[in-house]
Design a protein around this motif. Sequence first.
Motif, PDB file in Angstrom:
ATOM      1  N   UNK A  83       0.873  -1.377   0.162  1.00 16.49           N
ATOM      2  CA  UNK A  83       0.017  -0.126  -0.096  1.00 16.49           C
ATOM      3  C   UNK A  83       0.843   1.223  -0.077  1.00 16.49           C
ATOM      4  N   UNK A  84       1.856   1.403   0.854  1.00 16.81           N
ATOM      5  CA  UNK A  84       2.907   2.339   0.796  1.00 16.81           C
ATOM      6  C   UNK A  84       3.359   2.717  -0.508  1.00 16.81           C
ATOM      7  N   UNK A  85       3.719   1.686  -1.297  1.00 20.88           N
ATOM      8  CA  UNK A  85       4.607   1.951  -2.311  1.00 20.88           C
ATOM      9  C   UNK A  85       3.327   2.373  -3.676  1.00 20.88           C
ATOM     10  N   UNK A  86       2.363   1.831  -3.452  1.00 23.31           N
ATOM     11  CA  UNK A  86       1.335   2.031  -4.580  1.00 23.31           C
ATOM     12  C   UNK A  86       0.556   3.473  -4.411  1.00 23.31           C
ATOM     13  N   UNK A  87       0.366   3.730  -3.090  1.00 19.76           N
ATOM     14  CA  UNK A  87      -0.137   5.046  -2.810  1.00 19.76           C
ATOM     15  C   UNK A  87       0.547   6.171  -2.239  1.00 19.76           C
TER      16      UNK A  87
END
Lengths: 132, 266
Positions: free
Chosen positions: B43-47
Amino acid sequence: FKMASSFWKGVVGVGLFALAHAAFSAAQHRSYMRLTEKENETLPIDIVLQTLLSFVMTCYGIVHIAGEFKDMDASSELKNKTFDTLRNHPSFYLFNHRGRVLFRSPEEEPSSVRNQQALPNPIRLRKLEHLH
Amino acid sequence: KREKMASVSEMYDVGWEEMRDKLRKWREDNYRNSEQIVDVGEELISEHSSKLGDDIWIIYEQVMIAALDCSRDDLALTCLQELRKQFPDSHRVKRLSGMRLEALERYDEANKHYDAILQDDPTNTAARKRKISILKAQGKSAEAIRELNEYLEQFVGDQEAWHELSELYINEHDYGKAAFCLEELMMTNPHNHLYCEQYAEVKYTQGGLENLELSRKYFAQALRLNNRNMRALFGLYMMAGRGTKENKCSMKAVEEMLESMQITMS
């Protein structure tokens, strides 16, 4: 918390400035003494006070910026360490464990699609409860 | 299609900074909770990739290794490609692609990768350790032990490697040599109660008079360093019943020792 830290940074800044100012005043006083040939007079009390106070202020401010202090007892910070983490050697991690099969997504297993789709998500949801 | 689950930040009401700090904590303390790392990291890298700045590269590495653990080869490949784009000639990234090949059980190709790194830089410890891990994965424990011994002759200070070697010896039931490795670790980490406790356990397993005596002493030492170490406490109670008639450590003596260390029933 961010507001608090910039306040303490301000305190350190003011303290350092006051220290520099006191040093400058002392140097000026010294040269004034030399000019008026009254070299036996001691430093005026307000410069001394300013030096001490600004020093204390700077120290106090730095202590607040520095972050959490560690215990002096070397073994106390290890009290919460367990083998769970000590035993993990990241440079030697192996990947030939059952996780390779257990977490495989249901699309890759066409034969037992019905059963497997129900299973992985609930387990994952339950395990996420350990996040906090 | 994978069902869309509620995002981590919604479920736990955490912001991206807390997620990043959690990932850092897991990274620094060697946690291997790969499912959680994948969920949080993905989630951190996608958003939030733009807000992470330069932290994102080390997060890519961490998430990639966790993804390999969870059989998320798609995610692992994505992370690897991002890292390759950013650091094209890096040995560290080469090592990661070697690890991916290992996860896919393409050990010969992985070995070639590591040999290429070592040809370029013979002092690269990471590649040597991965080669040893390949031997371990293939079940060639004797060779792995030999290689690891040679590695430790050159890099005597590598604590992770000493602990790994002790584990390999324990698996081979060679407790004497495992104890030697743990002694090295205790020498360099005198405050770590876990090494004392593991050493005591190995000595206890070895058996024999002197070893049991040593074992009792090191269980006590572990408790002195950390009076909450339950395994060491249990070890000490086990010792109370053992030993020959001459130096049988009576329960009373053990209780007195524990009182002096202030370990109560609470």
